[in-house]
Write an enzyme that holds these catalytic residues in place. Structure first.
Site, PDB file in Angstrom:
ATOM      1  N   ASP A  44       1.096  57.035 -14.365  1.00 50.99           N
ATOM      2  CA  ASP A  44       2.356  57.748 -14.135  1.00 50.99           C
ATOM      3  C   ASP A  44       2.815  58.436 -15.416  1.00 50.99           C
ATOM      4  OD1 ASP A  44       4.929  57.840 -12.194  1.00 50.99           O
ATOM      5  OD2 ASP A  44       5.597  57.602 -14.270  1.00 50.99           O
ATOM      6  N   TYR A  49       7.562  63.644 -20.636  1.00 48.40           N
ATOM      7  CA  TYR A  49       7.032  62.633 -21.563  1.00 48.40           C
ATOM      8  C   TYR A  49       6.183  63.275 -22.669  1.00 48.40           C
ATOM      9  CZ  TYR A  49       8.087  59.408 -17.638  1.00 48.40           C
ATOM     10  OH  TYR A  49       8.694  58.722 -16.614  1.00 48.40           O
ATOM     11  N   LYS A  74       5.560  64.689 -13.080  1.00 52.41           N
ATOM     12  CA  LYS A  74       6.907  65.025 -12.587  1.00 52.41           C
ATOM     13  C   LYS A  74       7.407  66.319 -13.216  1.00 52.41           C
ATOM     14  CE  LYS A  74       7.806  60.055 -12.972  1.00 52.41           C
ATOM     15  NZ  LYS A  74       7.154  59.691 -14.226  1.00 52.41           N
ATOM     16  N   HIS A 107      11.715  65.100 -10.948  1.00 50.78           N
ATOM     17  CA  HIS A 107      12.063  63.979 -11.826  1.00 50.78           C
ATOM     18  C   HIS A 107      13.522  63.526 -11.676  1.00 50.78           C
ATOM     19  CE1 HIS A 107      10.702  62.193 -15.940  1.00 50.78           C
ATOM     20  NE2 HIS A 107      11.505  61.364 -15.335  1.00 50.78           N
TER      21      HIS A 107
HETATM   22  P1  NAP Z   1       9.112  48.752 -18.512  1.00 55.27           P
HETATM   23  O1  NAP Z   1       7.759  48.920 -17.935  1.00 55.27           O
HETATM   24  O2  NAP Z   1      10.177  48.044 -17.749  1.00 55.27           O
HETATM   25  O3  NAP Z   1       9.028  48.000 -19.905  1.00 55.27           O
HETATM   26  C1  NAP Z   1       8.183  48.414 -20.935  1.00 55.27           C
HETATM   27  C2  NAP Z   1       8.469  47.508 -22.153  1.00 55.27           C
HETATM   28  O4  NAP Z   1       8.044  46.161 -21.872  1.00 55.27           O
HETATM   29  C3  NAP Z   1       7.742  47.952 -23.380  1.00 55.27           C
HETATM   30  O5  NAP Z   1       8.606  47.715 -24.475  1.00 55.27           O
HETATM   31  C4  NAP Z   1       6.522  47.012 -23.454  1.00 55.27           C
HETATM   32  O6  NAP Z   1       6.156  46.796 -24.798  1.00 55.27           O
HETATM   33  C5  NAP Z   1       7.093  45.745 -22.854  1.00 55.27           C
HETATM   34  N1  NAP Z   1       6.082  44.945 -22.126  1.00 55.27           N
HETATM   35  C6  NAP Z   1       5.246  45.382 -21.147  1.00 55.27           C
HETATM   36  N2  NAP Z   1       4.516  44.366 -20.656  1.00 55.27           N
HETATM   37  C7  NAP Z   1       4.889  43.257 -21.336  1.00 55.27           C
HETATM   38  C8  NAP Z   1       4.491  41.899 -21.270  1.00 55.27           C
HETATM   39  N3  NAP Z   1       3.576  41.498 -20.380  1.00 55.27           N
HETATM   40  N4  NAP Z   1       5.085  41.017 -22.135  1.00 55.27           N
HETATM   41  C9  NAP Z   1       6.022  41.434 -23.010  1.00 55.27           C
HETATM   42  N5  NAP Z   1       6.441  42.706 -23.124  1.00 55.27           N
HETATM   43  C10 NAP Z   1       5.873  43.622 -22.285  1.00 55.27           C
HETATM   44  O7  NAP Z   1       9.734  50.173 -18.962  1.00 55.27           O
HETATM   45  P2  NAP Z   1       9.416  51.712 -18.738  1.00 55.27           P
HETATM   46  O8  NAP Z   1       8.280  52.145 -19.560  1.00 55.27           O
HETATM   47  O9  NAP Z   1      10.708  52.433 -18.941  1.00 55.27           O
HETATM   48  O10 NAP Z   1       9.052  51.852 -17.183  1.00 55.27           O
HETATM   49  C11 NAP Z   1       7.730  51.880 -16.704  1.00 55.27           C
HETATM   50  C12 NAP Z   1       7.304  53.295 -16.306  1.00 55.27           C
HETATM   51  O11 NAP Z   1       8.193  53.839 -15.344  1.00 55.27           O
HETATM   52  C13 NAP Z   1       7.377  54.315 -17.458  1.00 55.27           C
HETATM   53  O12 NAP Z   1       6.358  54.170 -18.410  1.00 55.27           O
HETATM   54  C14 NAP Z   1       7.363  55.601 -16.686  1.00 55.27           C
HETATM   55  O13 NAP Z   1       6.044  55.926 -16.272  1.00 55.27           O
HETATM   56  C15 NAP Z   1       8.264  55.254 -15.513  1.00 55.27           C
HETATM   57  N6  NAP Z   1       9.690  55.648 -15.739  1.00 55.27           N
HETATM   58  C16 NAP Z   1      10.216  56.618 -14.937  1.00 55.27           C
HETATM   59  C17 NAP Z   1      11.539  57.009 -15.089  1.00 55.27           C
HETATM   60  C18 NAP Z   1      12.097  58.073 -14.190  1.00 55.27           C
HETATM   61  O14 NAP Z   1      13.207  58.575 -14.439  1.00 55.27           O
HETATM   62  N7  NAP Z   1      11.387  58.441 -13.154  1.00 55.27           N
HETATM   63  C19 NAP Z   1      12.349  56.422 -16.081  1.00 55.27           C
HETATM   64  C20 NAP Z   1      11.775  55.422 -16.875  1.00 55.27           C
HETATM   65  C21 NAP Z   1      10.463  55.040 -16.691  1.00 55.27           C
HETATM   66  P3  NAP Z   1       4.776  47.347 -25.437  1.00 55.27           P
HETATM   67  O15 NAP Z   1       4.517  48.721 -24.934  1.00 55.27           O
HETATM   68  O16 NAP Z   1       5.059  47.297 -26.909  1.00 55.27           O
HETATM   69  O17 NAP Z   1       3.733  46.351 -25.032  1.00 55.27           O
END
Ligand code: NAP
Length: 287
Positions: A44, A49, A74, A107
């Protein structure tokens, strides 16, 4: 891997890998390569990004057949009009180096959403994208789109995590046959989610970590999940969620953790909209 079927018949992996906040292209390319090596097939990304090139480079290097992968990107708000969206889709295709994108999303629910959607519909009919959907749309905005347009969105990618469970919105999306995809499934670690004792106690029963419990809780509700990590050991941990099942009691215990409030910002607050999206939206007036 478990797959879900979208309302247009396309099958999508239920667990994927997100690359938000990985702006360094080398780091992003390596993260996607590691994710593919760990078993992920859904990636994704988004124009906003600024790492679509890195995702494309990793896809090529991975050696995995294109049809085995499921790539999402997106369209950003600054391209949310018919003419600009047509170009935006081409730009994403070029940056990714792909002939087609599996899922392309609007998005945010701002700008000329209906015009932009028309461009997405054309790309869909032309085979440039296999499925089209939205992100961050509330149920009324989704209803407006569905009633106005020809092609029903397949997905709405919204924030869902234990602190912001969105029960009512999920129900309304599901009633429209629009699949929910959870962004920030871990709330990006807020409120010490990886150390939370309630989740840890549930995890202990299955020998699983908090993150795995969260992903399982989402997947058992039919939601697509796209956790992000730049660490291969965490990618592998997050992928290892297909060999246990939470009980109804566990599901109900997690349901009680809801704080019922976004962990990031309120998409319905006018001041926030202006602050975060104002400059992107003003670009629509210029061209
Ligand atoms: P998330 O997946 O909720 O959290 C990511 C964080 O958690 C990072 O700091 C990562 O650290 C840490 N982490 C991941 N796995 C872990 C584990 N097993 N143990 C401990 N820490 C862990 O946050 P997100 O990146 O915001 O959301 C996921 C995806 O959703 C995004 O990458 C993006 O593709 C999408 N997104 C979309 C929107 C939208 O508006 N459509 C908004 C936000 C996100 P490290 O990387 O340092 O390991």
């Amino acid at each position: 891997m478990k797959f879900v079927e979208l309302n247009n018949g396309v099958k999508m992996p239920q667990l994927g890998f997100g690359v938000f906040q990985v702006p360094d292209l080398k780091e992003c390319e390596q993260a996607v390569l590691d994710a593919i090596d760990s078993g992920y097939r859904l990636i994704d990304t988004a124009a906003a990004y600024h790492n679509e090139e890195a995702v494309g480079a990793a896809i090529k290097k991975s050696g995995v057949a294109r049809e085995e992968l499921f790539i999402t990107s997106k369209l950003w708000v600054s391209d949310a009009s018919y003419e600009r969206a047509k170009k935006g889709i081409e730009t994403s295709l070029n940056k990714l180096g792909l002939d087609y994108i599996d899922l392309y999303l609007l998005h945010q629910p701002y700008g000329d959403v209906i015009g932009a959607w028309k461009a997405l519909e054309e790309a869909y009919h032309a085979g440039k994208v296999r499925a089209i959907g939205v992100s961050n749309f509330y149920a009324d905005q989704l209803k407006n789109l569905i009633l106005t347009c020809d092609v029903r969105p397949v997905i709405n990618q919204i924030e869902v995590n234990p602190w912001y469970q969105q029960k009512q919105e999920i129900k309304l999306n599901q009633a429209e046959d629009v699949r929910v995809e959870a962004w920030a499934p871990f709330a990006e670690g807020k409120h010490n989610i990886f150390q939370n004792e309630v989740l840890a106690e549930i995890g202990q029963k299955y020998g699983k970590a908090n993150g795995q419990v969260i992903l399982r809780w989402l997947m058992q509700r039919g939601i697509v999940v796209i956790p992000k990590s730049v660490h291969k050991n965490r990618m592998e941990e997050n992928f290892d969620v297909f060999n246990f099942e939470l009980s109804d009691e566990d599901m109900q215990t997690i349901a009680k953790l809801d704080k019922n409030e976004s962990q990031f910002f309120d998409h319905r607050d006018p001041e926030t909209i202006e602050q975060i999206f104002g400059s992107s939206l003003s670009q629509l007036k210029q061209k």
